[in-house]
Write an enzyme that holds these catalytic residues in place. Structure first.
Site, mmCIF file in Angstrom:
data_model
loop_
_atom_site.group_PDB
_atom_site.id
_atom_site.type_symbol
_atom_site.label_atom_id
_atom_site.label_comp_id
_atom_site.label_asym_id
_atom_site.label_seq_id
_atom_site.Cartn_x
_atom_site.Cartn_y
_atom_site.Cartn_z
ATOM 1 N N LYS A 1 -8.612 -0.630 0.853
ATOM 2 C CA LYS A 1 -9.690 -1.076 1.736
ATOM 3 C C LYS A 1 -10.494 -2.113 0.981
ATOM 4 C CE LYS A 1 -9.191 0.416 5.716
ATOM 5 N NZ LYS A 1 -8.831 -0.656 6.656
ATOM 6 N N GLU B 1 0.812 -1.221 0.000
ATOM 7 C CA GLU B 1 0.000 0.000 0.000
ATOM 8 C C GLU B 1 0.842 1.266 0.000
ATOM 9 O OE1 GLU B 1 -3.712 2.114 2.415
ATOM 10 O OE2 GLU B 1 -2.895 0.213 3.117
#
Length: 352
Positions: free
Chosen positions: A170, A154
């Site tokens: 997410k 990420e």
């Protein structure tokens, strides 16, 4: 403490010859190449290196051979299954009361290392072989309490001169078919939070979302990933950028202030570099890249006895969360990486 030279292997660079270490992020707008580790609870370590060369590429099998990890049954969790499920239910109560829309609930796993002179760089090599990741890296500063190896997928912050990007994740499943409407809603909530964070230091009207809820495949799982982009205001630098965006929204929740209060109430162990920011900055070229410190191991030598290897895992909790499913998500995120760290995972059995 092992007698190991400081180094950083991150972002396609191999850095050595440590020159300076500071906790002041203003240094990132000065000069030189810096490795950065920002802890979730605060405290940023910026290390400037004098020799920086392109990373020749890891030799995972050879380098990883020096890693002796913990036994697979030696890991303990700061929150066991019952406590984590109870925490998820508590977060849902806060959501029902209107105090928060989403909160990330994490737990820290720990295990004693059999080798007191364990080298985090060898673990980084094992991760490069067993769990390759776009923001993988190792930062080793033994004299400053930093021994971190990350396999982060990420992007927290990327800077290219005045252009800033963030890539919040997410939504997690074993396959794309596992992703639920809840995962998409969770991603959109955090995208809005990141837009607001970047809007505090970016020029008005420049914050955009080029990609929303794109499915990315990673070893053993898939994620929903979005991209948020903006242009820094005149005079803004790393100090203001970190003040606006830290800690990362994808590992806190929304609103961030309420989520942080709930995290402080429910979690029983500090996250440390897990969920912080890990990466590099080239101040001369006004470029840099910090990952969200997920899928991250660190060696803790502050406790009596054998040094501990620590690792964090968590999940974003919304009103649509099923407590047992959220526990299973934390297990999914951890399973492959713990197997690599314990030396029982061999990716020869599958195509990467």
């Amino acid at each position: 403490m092992p007698d190991l030279a400081p180094l950083a292997r991150i972002g396609g660079f191999l850095a050595s010859d440590l020159r300076d270490v500071t906790s002041d992020p203003a240094a990132l707008d000065s000069s030189g190449f810096w490795a950065v580790v920002a802890g979730f609870e605060g405290g940023t370590v910026c290390a400037r290196f004098g020799t920086v060369v392109p990373d020749p590429g890891p030799a995972p099998r050879r380098a990883a051979a020096g890693w002796r990890g913990p036994a697979t049954d030696a890991w303990t969790s700061s929150l066991d299954r019952a406590a984590y499920i109870a925490g998820v239910r508590r977060v849902r109560e806060y959501i029902a009361a209107g105090e928060v829309y989403q909160a990330n609930l994490c737990r820290v796993l720990s295990a004693p290392l059999p080798d007191p002179d364990a080298d985090i760089h060898a673990l980084g090599a094992a991760l490069a072989h067993g769990n390759p990741a776009p923001y993988a890296g190792t930062i080793r500063l033994p004299g400053h309490g930093i021994e971190v190896a990350t396999a982060s997928p990420e992007l927290f912050l990327r800077r290219r001169d005045g252009v800033i990007e963030s890539g919040p994740i997410k939504g997690t499943g074993r396959t794309e078919a596992d992703l639920l409407p809840k995962d998409h809603a969770e991603n959109v909530m955090i995208v809005d939070l990141v837009r607001n964070d970047l809007g505090r230091v970016c020029a008005t009207g420049t914050v955009t979302v080029p990609d929303l809820c794109v499915v990315e495949k990673h070893p053993g799982l898939v994620h929903l990933v979005s991209t948020v982009r903006g242009e820094l205001r005149e005079g803004a630098g790393w100090t203001g950028l970190l003040a606006a965006a830290f800690p990362p929204g994808s590992v806190t929740g929304a609103p961030k202030s309420s989520a942080l209060r709930i995290i402080d109430e429910l979690e029983t162990a500090p996250r440390g570099p897990y969920c912080g920011g890990i990466g590099w900055v080239d101040a001369d070229r006004r470029t840099g890249e910090l990952a969200v410190g997920i899928r991250t191991f660190w060696i803790d030598r502050t406790v009596p006895g054998a040094p501990l290897l620590r690792f964090g895992t968590g999940a974003g909790i919304t009103w649509g969360s099923d407590p047992e499913r959220e526990w299973d998500e934390t297990e999914l995120k951890a399973s492959r990486l713990l197997a690599v760290a314990s030396g029982v995972y061999d990716c020869d059995d599958e195509a990467e």
